[in-house]
Scaffold this motif. Sequence first.
Motif, PDB file in Angstrom:
ATOM      1  N   PRO A   1      -6.393  12.679  17.205  1.00  0.00           N
ATOM      2  CA  PRO A   1      -5.759  12.684  18.530  1.00  0.00           C
ATOM      3  C   PRO A   1      -4.236  12.684  18.401  1.00  0.00           C
ATOM      4  CG  PRO A   1      -7.597  11.161  18.502  1.00  0.00           C
ATOM      5  CD  PRO A   1      -7.398  11.627  17.079  1.00  0.00           C
ATOM      6  N   GLY A   2      -3.597  13.506  19.234  1.00  0.00           N
ATOM      7  CA  GLY A   2      -2.157  13.652  19.157  1.00  0.00           C
ATOM      8  C   GLY A   2      -1.698  14.753  18.234  1.00  0.00           C
ATOM      9  N   GLY A   3      -2.611  15.305  17.451  1.00  0.00           N
ATOM     10  CA  GLY A   3      -2.263  16.359  16.508  1.00  0.00           C
ATOM     11  C   GLY A   3      -2.210  17.731  17.149  1.00  0.00           C
ATOM     12  N   SER A   4      -1.993  18.728  16.290  1.00  0.00           N
ATOM     13  CA  SER A   4      -1.827  20.110  16.758  1.00  0.00           C
ATOM     14  C   SER A   4      -2.692  21.062  15.943  1.00  0.00           C
ATOM     15  CB  SER A   4      -0.364  20.551  16.645  1.00  0.00           C
ATOM     16  OG  SER A   4       0.482  19.756  17.430  1.00  0.00           O
ATOM     17  N   LEU A   5      -3.072  22.149  16.582  1.00  0.00           N
ATOM     18  CA  LEU A   5      -3.750  23.259  15.918  1.00  0.00           C
ATOM     19  C   LEU A   5      -3.270  24.550  16.562  1.00  0.00           C
ATOM     20  CD1 LEU A   5      -7.527  22.193  15.651  1.00  0.00           C
ATOM     21  CD2 LEU A   5      -5.948  22.538  13.738  1.00  0.00           C
TER      22      LEU A   5
ATOM     23  N   ASP B   1      -5.483  23.227  34.446  1.00  0.00           N
ATOM     24  CA  ASP B   1      -4.675  22.030  34.713  1.00  0.00           C
ATOM     25  C   ASP B   1      -4.763  21.024  33.573  1.00  0.00           C
ATOM     26  OD1 ASP B   1      -5.278  21.932  38.322  1.00  0.00           O
ATOM     27  OD2 ASP B   1      -3.810  23.037  37.122  1.00  0.00           O
ATOM     28  N   SER B   2      -5.923  20.957  32.942  1.00  0.00           N
ATOM     29  CA  SER B   2      -6.151  19.959  31.904  1.00  0.00           C
ATOM     30  C   SER B   2      -5.329  20.208  30.635  1.00  0.00           C
ATOM     31  CB  SER B   2      -7.636  19.901  31.544  1.00  0.00           C
ATOM     32  OG  SER B   2      -8.079  21.169  31.087  1.00  0.00           O
ATOM     33  N   VAL B   3      -4.791  21.417  30.471  1.00  0.00           N
ATOM     34  CA  VAL B   3      -4.048  21.719  29.247  1.00  0.00           C
ATOM     35  C   VAL B   3      -2.582  22.089  29.505  1.00  0.00           C
ATOM     36  CG1 VAL B   3      -6.185  22.531  28.186  1.00  0.00           C
ATOM     37  CG2 VAL B   3      -4.579  24.195  29.131  1.00  0.00           C
ATOM     38  N   LYS B   4      -2.187  22.163  30.770  1.00  0.00           N
ATOM     39  CA  LYS B   4      -0.799  22.520  31.088  1.00  0.00           C
ATOM     40  C   LYS B   4       0.176  21.552  30.429  1.00  0.00           C
ATOM     41  CE  LYS B   4      -1.360  24.918  35.508  1.00  0.00           C
ATOM     42  NZ  LYS B   4      -1.225  24.827  36.985  1.00  0.00           N
ATOM     43  N   GLY B   5       1.202  22.119  29.831  1.00  0.00           N
ATOM     44  CA  GLY B   5       2.196  21.297  29.153  1.00  0.00           C
ATOM     45  C   GLY B   5       1.839  20.949  27.726  1.00  0.00           C
ATOM     46  N   ARG B   6       0.594  21.204  27.322  1.00  0.00           N
ATOM     47  CA  ARG B   6       0.158  20.901  25.952  1.00  0.00           C
ATOM     48  C   ARG B   6      -0.216  22.166  25.169  1.00  0.00           C
ATOM     49  NH1 ARG B   6      -4.381  18.130  25.052  1.00  0.00           N
ATOM     50  NH2 ARG B   6      -5.419  18.804  26.981  1.00  0.00           N
ATOM     51  N   PHE B   7      -0.796  23.143  25.841  1.00  0.00           N
ATOM     52  CA  PHE B   7      -1.250  24.381  25.189  1.00  0.00           C
ATOM     53  C   PHE B   7      -0.341  25.531  25.591  1.00  0.00           C
ATOM     54  CE2 PHE B   7      -6.095  23.325  24.734  1.00  0.00           C
ATOM     55  CZ  PHE B   7      -5.762  22.114  24.132  1.00  0.00           C
ATOM     56  N   THR B   8      -0.168  26.464  24.661  1.00  0.00           N
ATOM     57  CA  THR B   8       0.617  27.664  24.932  1.00  0.00           C
ATOM     58  C   THR B   8      -0.106  28.890  24.396  1.00  0.00           C
ATOM     59  OG1 THR B   8       2.693  26.414  24.760  1.00  0.00           O
ATOM     60  CG2 THR B   8       2.840  28.814  24.623  1.00  0.00           C
TER      61      THR B   8
ATOM     62  N   TYR C   1      -2.672  34.121  20.289  1.00  0.00           N
ATOM     63  CA  TYR C   1      -2.675  32.773  19.746  1.00  0.00           C
ATOM     64  C   TYR C   1      -2.843  31.735  20.846  1.00  0.00           C
ATOM     65  CZ  TYR C   1      -0.518  35.238  15.839  1.00  0.00           C
ATOM     66  OH  TYR C   1      -0.255  36.122  14.824  1.00  0.00           O
ATOM     67  N   LEU C   2      -3.337  30.585  20.458  1.00  0.00           N
ATOM     68  CA  LEU C   2      -3.364  29.424  21.343  1.00  0.00           C
ATOM     69  C   LEU C   2      -2.811  28.248  20.545  1.00  0.00           C
ATOM     70  CD1 LEU C   2      -4.161  28.397  24.177  1.00  0.00           C
ATOM     71  CD2 LEU C   2      -6.288  27.566  23.149  1.00  0.00           C
ATOM     72  N   GLN C   3      -1.578  27.862  20.870  1.00  0.00           N
ATOM     73  CA  GLN C   3      -0.973  26.698  20.246  1.00  0.00           C
ATOM     74  C   GLN C   3      -1.392  25.473  21.038  1.00  0.00           C
ATOM     75  OE1 GLN C   3       1.046  26.382  17.402  1.00  0.00           O
ATOM     76  NE2 GLN C   3       0.757  24.188  17.760  1.00  0.00           N
ATOM     77  N   MET C   4      -2.019  24.532  20.362  1.00  0.00           N
ATOM     78  CA  MET C   4      -2.545  23.341  21.035  1.00  0.00           C
ATOM     79  C   MET C   4      -1.844  22.115  20.470  1.00  0.00           C
ATOM     80  SD  MET C   4      -6.612  24.295  21.151  1.00  0.00           S
ATOM     81  CE  MET C   4      -6.818  24.117  19.388  1.00  0.00           C
ATOM     82  N   ASN C   5      -1.098  21.437  21.317  1.00  0.00           N
ATOM     83  CA  ASN C   5      -0.374  20.232  20.918  1.00  0.00           C
ATOM     84  C   ASN C   5      -0.928  19.023  21.656  1.00  0.00           C
ATOM     85  OD1 ASN C   5       1.366  21.830  19.325  1.00  0.00           O
ATOM     86  ND2 ASN C   5       2.749  22.160  21.058  1.00  0.00           N
ATOM     87  N   ARG C   6      -0.613  17.862  21.154  1.00  0.00           N
ATOM     88  CA  ARG C   6      -1.034  16.586  21.767  1.00  0.00           C
ATOM     89  C   ARG C   6      -2.524  16.636  22.119  1.00  0.00           C
ATOM     90  NH1 ARG C   6       1.955  15.827  26.656  1.00  0.00           N
ATOM     91  NH2 ARG C   6       2.830  17.910  26.555  1.00  0.00           N
TER      92      ARG C   6
END
Length: 118
Positions: A14-18, A61-68, A79-84
């Motif tokens: 949890p809190g990591g990135s992929l 909404d559940s990923v806004k601000g965390r995924f790009t 790509y899907l950058q997933m943070n936090r």
Amino acid sequence: QVQLVESGGGLVQPGGSLRLSCAASGRLVSIAAMGWYRQAPGKERESVAGINESGIKNYADSVKGRFTISRDNAKNTVYLQMNRLKPEDTAIYYCNMNYFTKMPVNYWGQGTQVTVSS
């Protein structure tokens, strides 16, 4: 024939990135609507993020601000950058390509597992 190949999934705390990748062949990602979806055990598949031919992006909404979501036209890859990351992000993630010729055309990748756990 279009093929979509996802990669980049795995186990993360949890809190990591992929960063997930979706390499496409058979059609340019720049002239299709591309999306990432996910399906958790016992749940329906849901949209996570999308990018259309004009480059306009949308997010759940559940990923806004965390995924790009992003697109590299030279590599024909999305790509899907997933943070936090959170435990509730655990799911199989699927890449989707959608476009219209004489009728709607829809392709899916095979999926990549993302597990968020300590």
